[in-house]
Design an enzyme around this catalytic site. Sequence first.
Site, short mmCIF file in Angstrom:
data_model
loop_
_atom_site.label_atom_id
_atom_site.label_comp_id
_atom_site.label_asym_id
_atom_site.label_seq_id
_atom_site.Cartn_x
_atom_site.Cartn_y
_atom_site.Cartn_z
N GLU A 146 0.81 -1.23 0.00
CA GLU A 146 0.00 0.00 0.00
C GLU A 146 0.84 1.28 0.00
OE1 GLU A 146 -2.93 -0.21 3.08
OE2 GLU A 146 -4.02 -1.77 2.01
N ASN A 203 -5.58 -5.40 -1.57
CA ASN A 203 -6.15 -5.28 -0.22
C ASN A 203 -7.50 -4.60 -0.35
OD1 ASN A 203 -3.74 -6.28 0.65
ND2 ASN A 203 -3.05 -4.41 1.69
N GLU A 244 -2.77 -2.12 15.56
CA GLU A 244 -3.48 -1.47 14.46
C GLU A 244 -3.06 -0.01 14.32
OE1 GLU A 244 -5.02 -2.64 12.02
OE2 GLU A 244 -5.61 -0.69 11.21
#
Length: 448
Positions: free
Chosen positions: A166, A291, A407
């Site tokens: 990404e 993704n 996260e």
Amino acid sequence: MIVKAFPQDFVWGVSTSAYQVEGAWNEDGKGESIWDRFCHTPYRIANGDTGDIACDHYHRMPEDVALMKELGVKGYRFSIAWTRIFPDGKGKVNPKGLDFYDRLVDELGKAGILANATLNHWDLPQALQDLGGWANRDTTDRFAEYARVMFDRLGDRVALWATHNEPVVVTSGYLGGSMAPGLADASVAYRVAHHLNLAHGKAVQVFRQGGYPGKIGIVLDLQNYIPESDSEADVLATQRMLDHSHHLFLDPIFKRQYPQGLMEWLGTIAPQPQEGDMEIISTPIDFLGLNYYFTLKVRYEPWGGLLKAAARPFSAPMWSQTEMGWGVHPEGLTAILLKLRNHYGNPDIYITENGTAAPDQPDEHGFVQDRERIAYLRRHLIAAHDAIQQGVNLRGYFVWSFMDNFEWALGYRPRFGIVRVDYATQKRIPKLSAYWYREVIRQNAVWE
Ligand SMILES: CO[C@H](O)c1c[n+]2c([nH]1)[C@H](O)[C@@H](O)[C@H](O)[C@H]2CO
């Protein structure tokens, strides 16, 4: 009950990344990364959480691989911490860092699990950031050097290599300030995007020149964007969002050019390729990693930042939003897969991330009956199956994530794993979704 069978050699995998699971942030010679620095900077991460320990995967890797094997997993997507290999981003290689990944791919080989290694999942060496990071063109050569070291050491046992995870998020780290290195400087953000593309191409060329076995590609964040209305303003705003998040990377790699509309919109801060750059960037790849998590509805918004666009979650009927506030829209996955078939040469694709954060209430044994996550995964697998039936070359699916993990700016609150991690004890406890996924893998099918 309708059974949707997948192709015989379909790869059923799970996904993690180094900074989110390994911990051991400064052990065995590892250098500081920009995410170590970002997490150690006050008020950047929820609850003051850091990846210093994370899931302690660095020490518990054999146990984790054994659990993957027990769950019947066929592929493991992990990332390599650049700073374990080059603590200072260049110069001396750290043998203990190489040894860890050597052991990891050997454990995977013994377990019959395909190794899917990502070179850059955002954790750039801080020493390179101190020299400008991805805004400095020299970093593209440091990345190619790092790639060569990894190909030489692990190339005989890694089946799938991805250069970046990404790159758009790395760019966001220079735009919005919420991701490392936490800058907000649009004047360099698109130079960063170009250097990420260039670094990708240089690594692919090193891979080709070295004649390594295995395949190489890149993993892109391709969420589905649809206009809030059919007004010209909303349609154009949606196009700008797609150009920024999809075509800024897809088009140089597959079409050897940047999206013209975005270049005109950005003006002087648009990427400035040098002679030969686009040829390097478009060196052919073997697969694309996708993704996908959600769909967003986009509208024109004069106050909507650089792109004058604002997006909000879209959920298909009967779905609510997830713990992340993301809409649920499995059809959006089919749409993205068909876009790649129709406009980007129908490449081999692996879904390298798909999953959901859910409330995850454990019982007294720590067991989680995560039926919401099962519903999410099942519907997205049905959507993926629909795409295969329409001729998309989908070769595998990696759940995000194997286990609960760090996260990013949200710390440890959101839990994406099909395996629960009790962070106080580091105990791993498979959730109901892990056993469901084991059955999907065993049947090589999902059922409607
Ligand atoms: C917003 O969707 C993106 O594709 C995306 C979602 N995610 C990602 N990218 C990253 O690759 C992972 O490191 C995150 O942990 C994971 C969950 O947030």
